[in-house]
Design an enzyme around this catalytic site. Structure first.
Site, short mmCIF file in Angstrom:
data_model
loop_
_atom_site.label_atom_id
_atom_site.label_comp_id
_atom_site.label_asym_id
_atom_site.label_seq_id
_atom_site.Cartn_x
_atom_site.Cartn_y
_atom_site.Cartn_z
N ASN A 1 35.99 37.52 50.80
CA ASN A 1 34.82 36.82 50.26
C ASN A 1 34.65 35.44 50.86
O ASN A 1 33.54 34.93 50.97
CB ASN A 1 34.94 36.71 48.75
CG ASN A 1 33.90 35.77 48.15
OD1 ASN A 1 32.72 36.07 48.12
ND2 ASN A 1 34.35 34.59 47.70
N ASP B 1 32.21 30.11 51.24
CA ASP B 1 31.72 31.45 50.97
C ASP B 1 31.13 32.09 52.21
O ASP B 1 30.13 31.61 52.77
CB ASP B 1 30.67 31.39 49.86
CG ASP B 1 30.41 32.73 49.23
OD1 ASP B 1 31.37 33.32 48.69
OD2 ASP B 1 29.26 33.19 49.24
N ASP C 1 40.05 41.10 46.88
CA ASP C 1 40.05 39.87 46.11
C ASP C 1 38.62 39.36 45.93
O ASP C 1 37.81 39.41 46.86
CB ASP C 1 40.90 38.82 46.84
CG ASP C 1 41.01 37.52 46.09
OD1 ASP C 1 41.68 37.50 45.06
OD2 ASP C 1 40.39 36.52 46.54
N HIS D 1 32.21 38.41 43.83
CA HIS D 1 31.48 37.35 44.51
C HIS D 1 30.85 37.82 45.82
O HIS D 1 30.24 37.03 46.54
CB HIS D 1 32.41 36.15 44.74
CG HIS D 1 32.85 35.53 43.45
ND1 HIS D 1 32.24 34.42 42.92
CD2 HIS D 1 33.79 35.90 42.56
CE1 HIS D 1 32.81 34.12 41.76
NE2 HIS D 1 33.76 35.01 41.52
N GLU E 1 38.24 43.60 42.67
CA GLU E 1 38.50 42.63 41.60
C GLU E 1 37.18 42.16 41.01
O GLU E 1 36.42 41.42 41.63
CB GLU E 1 39.28 41.41 42.13
CG GLU E 1 39.64 40.46 41.01
CD GLU E 1 40.26 39.16 41.50
OE1 GLU E 1 40.99 38.53 40.71
OE2 GLU E 1 40.01 38.76 42.65
#
Length: 495
Positions: free
Chosen positions: A143, A207, A237, A241, A268
């Site tokens: 991410n 990000d 992970d 997002h 996740e």
């Protein structure tokens, strides 16, 4: 290390640490992906088929040499089907001799030289585990890259980089810009706001622009390299997002495993509603059983008789990677803690005995402060695991846990039947007619007559050496269950 660095690092491994796990989820748009939702058998490096169960050991931040040894001497011989390992990519290396566990959740590139060892050691570990019949699942941090506050850092490979410039890999244009994030801080402030969650920084972590074809290609190149080395899947992970469409595109870009199957993917996703819910992401693969972990903590702090309905209101069993805790929940207090060793052990035995989800057993290292790293050298390299030392938590090799791995492998997909409880902390149930178990969360031994669902005879307990259970012609047995302990028998333990 600055205060913002601490916040960055903690959030690096927690998709939404401020969110609360939920037992219900909104309906999701139906999509398909290449991810498989179950862990299956593997073949050795020579191509010989090896059969194993579906239990996955999470050896959190064990180095590659130690993982290989555990696969060969413990996991494979005792029927584990898989092992989850730490992020293997190059990462942030803090200055000085203090190296926090979360360094590996701040990628500095996709080279495979990390705190856990070299690329050659990683490849050797994967081969050793596969030869032992144990599949390898990698913790994939895709991410984001490193923290916004890490402006002039060095990596474990010795590379120089800034938070938005990774020579030969990413430049500033490959990250979401401040104009795309509606918060003044540039970070996620509302974990239920889709725009913030997908386009702002998770804490201070830069990000990645995963809607970019180039970025997705770079991520898939990295993950496909791991698949080519024999890796069988990924724990992703901070998947919440990554927008659903981007996550699907990344999964669809994955190669098949060396076994000729689609890779197993566990995402996740903590809390969230609608598009951000576990149900939405479960359309792409499995999800982490974070809500199940919360439910387990509540039950073992109160009455475990409430576990009769465990899983009924959670994500479907076939989509859940279920565990008592992981590295985030252990530190956040959202789950049972490894420091409560007896409860950790008993709760782990329960998820192994129960029929909900793919079970994962968590082993790690002792910590006092939340940032503490595993035992390491002064340059940050994680040293070999020593299970005789109090510095390590090796629950995966506990005899009572190994007994329940055997139990689970014997009962297979048989459903929970013949449930009984005392309304408090003594429960018993069978798995069809293949096995029976009882667990006692009380502080004193309890004796009760249970319906086992098994044929008459004398059975050897899988948990305690020398203990036997006598089942009558009516399928019933009078059993004394030790305090904070368990008893388990299967058709294979009939004497």
């Amino acid at each position: 290390m600055s205060a913002t660095t601490t916040a960055t690092a903690t959030a690096a491994a927690t998709a939404s640490s401020s969110a609360t796990a939920t037992a219900t989820a909104a309906p999701a748009e139906t999509t398909t992906s290449k991810a498989t939702t179950t862990a299956t058998a593997t073949t050795s490096s020579s191509g010989t088929a090896k059969t194993s169960g579906d239990v996955i050991a999470n050896l959190f931040e064990w180095n590659w040499t130690s993982v290989a040894k555990e696969c060969t001497t413990v996991l494979g011989p005792n029927g584990y089907g898989g092992v989850q390992v730490a992020p293997p990519q190059d990462s942030l290396k803090l200055n000085g001799s203090a190296h926090a566990w979360w360094e590996v959740y701040q990628p500095a590139g996709y080279d495979l030289n990390s705190r856990m060892g070299s690329e050659a050691q990683f490849k050797s570990m994967v081969t050793a585990c596969r030869d032992a019949g144990v599949k390898v699942y990698v913790d994939a941090v895709i991410n984001h890259m490193s923290g916004h506050d890490m402006t002039n850092a060095k990596s474990y490979s010795g590379n120089s980089y800034t938070s938005t410039n990774y020579p030969g890999l990413y430049s500033a244009d490959d990250f979401h810009q401040a104009s795309e994030c509606p918060t003044s801080s540039g970070t996620v402030e509302d974990y239920d706001n889709v725009t913030q969650v997908h386009f702002c920084r998770l804490s201070n972590l830069e990000d990645l622009k995963t809607e970019s074809t180039y970025v997705r290609g770079a991520i898939d190149t990295y993950l496909n390299k791991l698949l080519g080395y024999g890796v069988s899947g990924f724990r992703v992970d901070a998947a919440k997002h990554i927008p659903l469409a981007d996550m699907k595109a990344i999964i669809d870009g994955l190669d098949q495993t060396v076994d000729g199957t689609d890779p197993y993917v566990a995402l996740e996703v903590f809390g969230g509603k609608g598009e951000l819910s576990q149900a939405s992401y479960a359309e792409l693969g499995s999800v982490l059983g974070l809500d199940a972990s919360v439910q387990l903590k509540k039950a073992f702090a109160g009455n475990i008789s409430s576990l009769k309905t465990f899983g009924d209101y959670l994500i479907p069993s076939s989509k859940s990677l279920t565990f008592v805790m992981n590295h985030d929940t252990d530190r956040s207090g959202d789950s049972i803690s490894y420091k409560d060793a007896k409860t950790d052990r008993l709760a782990t035995q329960f998820i192994l005995a129960n029929d909900y989800g793919t079970a994962q057993v968590y082993s790690s290292f002792a910590w006092s402060a939340k940032d503490d790293a595993p035992p390491s050298s002064s340059n940050g390299m994680v040293t070999d695991t020593d299970c005789s030392s109090s510095a390590w938590n090796c629950l995966d090799r506990d005899q009572g846990v190994l007994g329940m791995v055997t139990f689970r492998n014997t009962v297979g997909s048989a459903a929970v039947k013949n449930w009984s409880d005392d309304g408090a902390n003594l429960i018993g149930f069978s798995r069809g007619a293949k096995g029976w178990t009882a667990l006692n969360n009380g502080t004193s031994a309890k004796t009760q007559t249970f319906q086992t669902g098994l044929a008459a005879g004398t059975y050897t307990d899988l948990i305690t050496d020398g203990t036997t259970v006598k089942v009558g012609s009516d399928g019933k047995a009078s059993v004394t269950v030790p305090a904070r302990g368990a008893v388990a028998i299967t058709v294979d333990t009939l004497q």
